[in-house]
Motif scaffolding. Structure first.
Motif, PDB file in Angstrom:
ATOM      1  N   ASN A 103       0.838  -1.201   0.000  1.00  0.00           N
ATOM      2  CA  ASN A 103       0.000   0.000   0.000  1.00  0.00           C
ATOM      3  C   ASN A 103       0.874   1.254   0.000  1.00  0.00           C
ATOM      4  O   ASN A 103       1.713   1.440   0.879  1.00  0.00           O
ATOM      5  CB  ASN A 103      -0.908  -0.018   1.229  1.00  0.00           C
ATOM      6  CG  ASN A 103      -2.006   1.027   1.170  1.00  0.00           C
ATOM      7  OD1 ASN A 103      -1.856   2.084   0.564  1.00  0.00           O
ATOM      8  ND2 ASN A 103      -3.132   0.724   1.799  1.00  0.00           N
ATOM      9  N   ILE A 104       0.679   2.133  -0.985  1.00  0.00           N
ATOM     10  CA  ILE A 104       1.519   3.332  -1.085  1.00  0.00           C
ATOM     11  C   ILE A 104       0.887   4.546  -0.419  1.00  0.00           C
ATOM     12  O   ILE A 104       1.471   5.628  -0.431  1.00  0.00           O
ATOM     13  CB  ILE A 104       1.829   3.677  -2.561  1.00  0.00           C
ATOM     14  CG1 ILE A 104       0.535   3.967  -3.344  1.00  0.00           C
ATOM     15  CG2 ILE A 104       2.624   2.560  -3.210  1.00  0.00           C
ATOM     16  CD1 ILE A 104       0.794   4.491  -4.743  1.00  0.00           C
ATOM     17  N   ALA A 105      -0.296   4.394   0.189  1.00  0.00           N
ATOM     18  CA  ALA A 105      -0.917   5.519   0.886  1.00  0.00           C
ATOM     19  C   ALA A 105      -0.023   5.973   2.040  1.00  0.00           C
ATOM     20  O   ALA A 105       0.482   5.142   2.802  1.00  0.00           O
ATOM     21  CB  ALA A 105      -2.290   5.131   1.409  1.00  0.00           C
ATOM     22  N   PRO A 106       0.229   7.284   2.165  1.00  0.00           N
ATOM     23  CA  PRO A 106       1.130   7.766   3.226  1.00  0.00           C
ATOM     24  C   PRO A 106       0.725   7.315   4.619  1.00  0.00           C
ATOM     25  O   PRO A 106       1.574   7.099   5.482  1.00  0.00           O
ATOM     26  CB  PRO A 106       1.044   9.288   3.083  1.00  0.00           C
ATOM     27  CG  PRO A 106       0.625   9.523   1.670  1.00  0.00           C
ATOM     28  CD  PRO A 106      -0.266   8.367   1.318  1.00  0.00           C
ATOM     29  N   GLU A 107      -0.574   7.181   4.854  1.00  0.00           N
ATOM     30  CA  GLU A 107      -1.037   6.810   6.186  1.00  0.00           C
ATOM     31  C   GLU A 107      -0.967   5.310   6.449  1.00  0.00           C
ATOM     32  O   GLU A 107      -1.182   4.855   7.576  1.00  0.00           O
ATOM     33  CB  GLU A 107      -2.478   7.290   6.399  1.00  0.00           C
ATOM     34  CG  GLU A 107      -3.520   6.622   5.519  1.00  0.00           C
ATOM     35  CD  GLU A 107      -3.650   7.292   4.147  1.00  0.00           C
ATOM     36  OE1 GLU A 107      -4.598   6.950   3.414  1.00  0.00           O
ATOM     37  OE2 GLU A 107      -2.797   8.142   3.819  1.00  0.00           O
ATOM     38  N   SER A 108      -0.665   4.527   5.425  1.00  0.00           N
ATOM     39  CA  SER A 108      -0.631   3.080   5.586  1.00  0.00           C
ATOM     40  C   SER A 108       0.662   2.642   6.275  1.00  0.00           C
ATOM     41  O   SER A 108       1.745   3.113   5.929  1.00  0.00           O
ATOM     42  CB  SER A 108      -0.738   2.380   4.233  1.00  0.00           C
ATOM     43  OG  SER A 108      -0.498   0.989   4.373  1.00  0.00           O
ATOM     44  N   PRO A 109       0.569   1.713   7.238  1.00  0.00           N
ATOM     45  CA  PRO A 109       1.775   1.193   7.889  1.00  0.00           C
ATOM     46  C   PRO A 109       2.427   0.054   7.102  1.00  0.00           C
ATOM     47  O   PRO A 109       3.400  -0.554   7.568  1.00  0.00           O
ATOM     48  CB  PRO A 109       1.248   0.692   9.231  1.00  0.00           C
ATOM     49  CG  PRO A 109      -0.146   0.237   8.925  1.00  0.00           C
ATOM     50  CD  PRO A 109      -0.664   1.189   7.871  1.00  0.00           C
ATOM     51  N   ASP A 110       1.890  -0.249   5.926  1.00  0.00           N
ATOM     52  CA  ASP A 110       2.372  -1.382   5.146  1.00  0.00           C
ATOM     53  C   ASP A 110       3.621  -0.978   4.347  1.00  0.00           C
ATOM     54  O   ASP A 110       3.538  -0.170   3.420  1.00  0.00           O
ATOM     55  CB  ASP A 110       1.269  -1.863   4.195  1.00  0.00           C
ATOM     56  CG  ASP A 110       1.664  -3.112   3.419  1.00  0.00           C
ATOM     57  OD1 ASP A 110       2.773  -3.625   3.634  1.00  0.00           O
ATOM     58  OD2 ASP A 110       0.855  -3.565   2.593  1.00  0.00           O
ATOM     59  N   PHE A 111       4.773  -1.550   4.719  1.00  0.00           N
ATOM     60  CA  PHE A 111       6.016  -1.301   3.991  1.00  0.00           C
ATOM     61  C   PHE A 111       6.609  -2.618   3.511  1.00  0.00           C
ATOM     62  O   PHE A 111       7.827  -2.807   3.517  1.00  0.00           O
ATOM     63  CB  PHE A 111       7.015  -0.552   4.872  1.00  0.00           C
ATOM     64  CG  PHE A 111       6.697   0.911   5.033  1.00  0.00           C
ATOM     65  CD1 PHE A 111       7.148   1.844   4.117  1.00  0.00           C
ATOM     66  CD2 PHE A 111       5.916   1.339   6.098  1.00  0.00           C
ATOM     67  CE1 PHE A 111       6.852   3.186   4.270  1.00  0.00           C
ATOM     68  CE2 PHE A 111       5.617   2.686   6.258  1.00  0.00           C
ATOM     69  CZ  PHE A 111       6.088   3.611   5.333  1.00  0.00           C
ATOM     70  N   THR A 112       5.755  -3.529   3.076  1.00  0.00           N
ATOM     71  CA  THR A 112       6.221  -4.815   2.573  1.00  0.00           C
ATOM     72  C   THR A 112       7.147  -4.614   1.379  1.00  0.00           C
ATOM     73  O   THR A 112       6.844  -3.855   0.460  1.00  0.00           O
ATOM     74  CB  THR A 112       5.029  -5.695   2.161  1.00  0.00           C
ATOM     75  OG1 THR A 112       4.173  -5.872   3.289  1.00  0.00           O
ATOM     76  CG2 THR A 112       5.490  -7.053   1.658  1.00  0.00           C
ATOM     77  N   CYS A 113       8.264  -5.293   1.390  1.00  0.00           N
ATOM     78  CA  CYS A 113       9.265  -5.241   0.312  1.00  0.00           C
ATOM     79  C   CYS A 113       9.791  -3.825   0.088  1.00  0.00           C
ATOM     80  O   CYS A 113       9.978  -3.380  -1.057  1.00  0.00           O
ATOM     81  CB  CYS A 113       8.706  -5.827  -0.987  1.00  0.00           C
ATOM     82  SG  CYS A 113       8.430  -7.621  -0.895  1.00  0.00           S
ATOM     83  N   ARG A 114      10.026  -3.129   1.197  1.00  0.00           N
ATOM     84  CA  ARG A 114      10.620  -1.785   1.157  1.00  0.00           C
ATOM     85  C   ARG A 114      11.568  -1.654   2.342  1.00  0.00           C
ATOM     86  O   ARG A 114      11.242  -2.051   3.460  1.00  0.00           O
ATOM     87  CB  ARG A 114       9.537  -0.703   1.252  1.00  0.00           C
ATOM     88  CG  ARG A 114       8.479  -0.779   0.175  1.00  0.00           C
ATOM     89  CD  ARG A 114       7.377   0.249   0.412  1.00  0.00           C
ATOM     90  NE  ARG A 114       6.269   0.053  -0.506  1.00  0.00           N
ATOM     91  CZ  ARG A 114       6.184   0.606  -1.717  1.00  0.00           C
ATOM     92  NH1 ARG A 114       7.152   1.396  -2.143  1.00  0.00           N
ATOM     93  NH2 ARG A 114       5.145   0.367  -2.495  1.00  0.00           N
ATOM     94  N   SER A 115      12.738  -1.078   2.096  1.00  0.00           N
ATOM     95  CA  SER A 115      13.681  -0.873   3.183  1.00  0.00           C
ATOM     96  C   SER A 115      14.714   0.172   2.788  1.00  0.00           C
ATOM     97  O   SER A 115      15.016   0.355   1.602  1.00  0.00           O
ATOM     98  CB  SER A 115      14.394  -2.187   3.548  1.00  0.00           C
ATOM     99  OG  SER A 115      15.213  -2.022   4.679  1.00  0.00           O
ATOM    100  N   ARG A 116      15.242   0.865   3.802  1.00  0.00           N
ATOM    101  CA  ARG A 116      16.380   1.766   3.628  1.00  0.00           C
ATOM    102  C   ARG A 116      17.523   1.277   4.512  1.00  0.00           C
ATOM    103  O   ARG A 116      17.295   0.782   5.614  1.00  0.00           O
ATOM    104  CB  ARG A 116      16.016   3.200   4.017  1.00  0.00           C
ATOM    105  CG  ARG A 116      15.091   3.904   3.034  1.00  0.00           C
ATOM    106  CD  ARG A 116      14.816   5.327   3.487  1.00  0.00           C
ATOM    107  NE  ARG A 116      14.031   5.361   4.728  1.00  0.00           N
ATOM    108  CZ  ARG A 116      13.843   6.465   5.453  1.00  0.00           C
ATOM    109  NH1 ARG A 116      14.417   7.605   5.102  1.00  0.00           N
ATOM    110  NH2 ARG A 116      13.097   6.415   6.544  1.00  0.00           N
ATOM    111  N   PHE A 117      18.740   1.432   4.016  1.00  0.00           N
ATOM    112  CA  PHE A 117      19.908   1.063   4.805  1.00  0.00           C
ATOM    113  C   PHE A 117      21.116   1.781   4.225  1.00  0.00           C
ATOM    114  O   PHE A 117      21.081   2.287   3.089  1.00  0.00           O
ATOM    115  CB  PHE A 117      20.127  -0.453   4.815  1.00  0.00           C
ATOM    116  CG  PHE A 117      19.964  -1.115   3.475  1.00  0.00           C
ATOM    117  CD1 PHE A 117      21.032  -1.293   2.618  1.00  0.00           C
ATOM    118  CD2 PHE A 117      18.709  -1.559   3.061  1.00  0.00           C
ATOM    119  CE1 PHE A 117      20.871  -1.889   1.383  1.00  0.00           C
ATOM    120  CE2 PHE A 117      18.533  -2.164   1.819  1.00  0.00           C
ATOM    121  CZ  PHE A 117      19.623  -2.328   0.987  1.00  0.00           C
ATOM    122  N   THR A 118      22.175   1.855   5.002  1.00  0.00           N
ATOM    123  CA  THR A 118      23.385   2.542   4.563  1.00  0.00           C
ATOM    124  C   THR A 118      24.503   1.542   4.342  1.00  0.00           C
ATOM    125  O   THR A 118      24.516   0.449   4.917  1.00  0.00           O
ATOM    126  CB  THR A 118      23.837   3.595   5.587  1.00  0.00           C
ATOM    127  OG1 THR A 118      24.109   2.947   6.831  1.00  0.00           O
ATOM    128  CG2 THR A 118      22.755   4.662   5.784  1.00  0.00           C
TER     129      THR A 118
END
Length: 223
Positions: A103-118
């Motif tokens: 779900n790409i809605a800003p209010e959605s807590p769903d971040f499946t298959c998404r991540s940030r790292f350094t």
């Protein structure tokens, strides 16, 4: 300061590849074309999810073939044609095995298959995910992984332009000219990576990410 991205496709091994250990072959380096962000990008994805020290983009409890990728982010100049390591923030996202995005809605807590790292201070990165599925959009899109790469300093502050691209896979029949997204660059061989099966299941590949100033790129290629 503007940057371009170059992907050096390393030799794929029959095991999970170790970071680093890339040969220095400046003549083989190719500038990776940028690609569309696409309609499914969602900012502010979680940092560093995963087991141990290895971030995970698609969690291990999701169905699909595991994908292990690593490499090094480098800055290249004419004086250092093999590059010097730089820190970078990587924002990576993809569809799941069925070709569906979370779900790409800003209010959605769903971040499946998404991540940030350094990366670490030597520019090394490694993460696991799954081989993403294709999806139909007036025709089939090839499997791909989205990347945003931002050079950062030791304090995590941006020191260069963010580069947006997509990574495709060798042998995918739906890359251009069969890609339903005519504005995408899936036909660009510099944005294609090789993966191979590894013992115990899954696939592995590695690539070196090299950033440098466009005006210096012409001097480097002409030598």
């Amino acid at each position: 300061m503007r940057y371009l991205l170059v992907v050096f496709l390393g030799v794929v091994t029959a095991q999970r590849p170790a970071p680093g250990s890339f040969p220095c072959e400046p003549r083989l380096m190719r500038a990776t074309g940028t690609d569309m962000e696409g309609p499914y990008y969602k900012p502010n994805s979680p940092f560093g999810r995963g087991s141990g020290n290895q971030p995970t983009v698609c969690s291990e409890n999701l169905p699909g073939t595991r994908l292990y990728l690593n490499g090094t982010v480098m800055k290249v100049t004419p004086d250092q044609p093999c590059g010097s390591p730089i820190r970078a923030l990587l924002d990576v996202w993809s569809a799941d095995v069925n070709g569906a995005y979370s779900n790409i809605a800003p209010e959605s807590p769903d971040f499946t298959c998404r991540s940030r790292f350094t990366t670490d201070e030597r520019g090394n990165y490694a993460f696991s995910s799954i081989l993403p599925g294709r999806y139909y959009d007036s025709g089939w899109r090839p499997a791909h992984v989205h990347w945003k790469i931002t050079p950062i300093d030791a304090n995590g502050q941006p020191v260069g332009r963010t580069i947006t691209t997509q990574m495709y896979f060798v042998g995918d029949q739906y890359r251009a000219p069969n890609d339903s997204c005519e504005a995408c660059n899936s036909g660009d061989s510099s944005m294609v990576t090789h993966v191979t099966q590894i013992p115990g299941g899954g696939t592995a590949g590695r690539c070196r990410l090299l950033a440098y100033r466009p005006q210096r790129m012409r001097r480097l290629i002409s030598t």
